[in-house]
Enzyme design. Structure first.
Site, PDB file in Angstrom:
ATOM      1  N   LYS A  47       1.125  -0.542  -0.072  1.00 62.60           N
ATOM      2  CA  LYS A  47      -0.206  -0.245   0.015  1.00 62.60           C
ATOM      3  C   LYS A  47       1.079   0.884  -0.329  1.00 62.60           C
ATOM      4  CE  LYS A  47      -4.735  -0.295   0.852  1.00 62.60           C
ATOM      5  NZ  LYS A  47      -5.061  -0.535  -0.316  1.00 62.60           N
ATOM      6  N   THR A  70      -3.173  -5.639   0.841  1.00 63.72           N
ATOM      7  CA  THR A  70      -3.035  -4.399   0.498  1.00 63.72           C
ATOM      8  C   THR A  70      -2.511  -3.635   2.319  1.00 63.72           C
ATOM      9  OG1 THR A  70      -4.109  -3.760  -0.498  1.00 63.72           O
ATOM     10  CG2 THR A  70      -1.550  -4.250  -1.221  1.00 63.72           C
ATOM     11  N   HIS A  73      19.785  28.247 -12.360  1.00 59.51           N
ATOM     12  CA  HIS A  73      20.908  29.202 -13.427  1.00 59.51           C
ATOM     13  C   HIS A  73      19.714  30.587 -12.711  1.00 59.51           C
ATOM     14  CE1 HIS A  73      23.047  26.868 -15.556  1.00 59.51           C
ATOM     15  NE2 HIS A  73      21.733  26.345 -15.655  1.00 59.51           N
TER      16      HIS A  73
END
Length: 307
Positions: A12, A57, A259
């Site tokens: 999960k 799960t 930059h």
């Protein structure tokens, strides 16, 4: 059979768990995003659909929340270790558990002093504000015998407004970049470091202190390095951590060069004395490297996308 099953795992993903610890009127928060991946004897469920070896799960999700209550969350690493050990030791079919955790930091909202006109303003100890954009990460892998803990952070934005140069580089007929002797150096740090703790018989690191110190040394190195390249700064950041933290053997960085270009103000009759910049978000240089303790093996993946 014309095909065979390769590597497989299940679990999960992204279980968001917030743990509030109340110390009287003072509250503490741990906010985690936990993903569980289990692998082992899972051939039959793929071949025939038999779920005999499959822990749902949904059960792994419930375990995350239950463990937050039962064990608390001292640190992301400790919580992940509890979970990984539980899944491997409690389920015979599970051979390896991988727990990935992102931690979201919170800090207290500063309140007014006792002279405030707001009644009781100085007594508030349960209000928090999300701390920056930095996300703490960890991945714990356990095979029933050995541990591997890789922790780190991402989205830690840093900037030096000076003490950075870039010149003397290779040039060809396509090179237009001007050499810089005083530039802005900015990046969004993504870093993962691997602990040398691997055995239950060894003394476990203090995960919280280790993270705080690794982050501190990383930032100090960034600030204190007179940079001739982002590569040089990266190496100094990694070296400072490894030299200062004996529990860490390897660290990998992925650093975009955010930059900042000087704006041409001459058309407006103005001189730009390293004051006004255009912050370009793309394309950007991407500097990546691993720094290792001498004699250590490089094990952190080159591509950290899924780490």
């Amino acid at each position: 059979m014309p095909t065979i099953l390769g590597q497989n795992q299940y679990g999960k993903a992204e279980n968001r768990v917030v743990r509030i610890t109340r110390d009287g009127d003072t509250h503490h928060i741990k906010d985690l995003n936990v993903s569980v991946a289990l692998s082992g004897d899972m051939d039959e469920v793929h071949y025939s659909g038999s779920n005999a070896n499959v822990l749902p799960t949904d059960t792994t999700k419930n375990t995350v929340f239950a463990f937050a209550k039962e064990h608390g969350i001292q640190s992301a690493e400790q919580f992940g270790i509890h979970l990984a050990r539980h899944f491997v030791t409690s389920q015979e079919a599970i051979g390896t558990a991988r727990i990935r955790i992102e931690e979201y930091a919170w800090e207290r909202i500063a309140t007014s002093d006792a002279n405030s006109r707001f009644i009781g303003a100085d007594d508030v100890k349960h209000s928090f504000v999300r701390k920056g954009q930095e996300t703490r990460t960890t991945q714990i892998t356990y095979d029933g015998q050995k541990w591997e803990v890789v922790s780190g952070l991402k989205d830690l934005t840093v900037m030096n407004s000076t003490n950075s140069e870039f010149w003397g580089y290779a040039k060809d007929r396509y090179t237009t970049l001007k050499e810089a002797y005083d530039r802005i150096l900015a990046t969004d740090v993504s870093a993962r470091w691997r602990y040398n703790w691997a055995d239950d018989e060894e003394r476990m690191p203090n995960w919280e202190k280790s993270y705080e110190q690794a982050r501190k040394h990383m930032l100090q190195a960034f600030a204190e390095t007179y940079s001739l390249s982002l590569q040089q700064t990266l190496y100094q950041m990694g070296s400072r951590i490894i030299e200062s933290r004996s529990e860490i053997d390897e660290i990998r960085f992925s650093l975009p060069n955010n930059h900042h270009f000087l704006v041409d103000l001459e058309p407006f009759g103005l001189e730009n004395d390293n004051e006004v910049y255009f912050a370009a978000d793309r394309p950007y240089g991407l500097i990546e490297a691993t720094v290792l303790r001498d004699g250590a093996e490089q094990r952190i993946p080159v591509d950290m996308t899924n780490l």
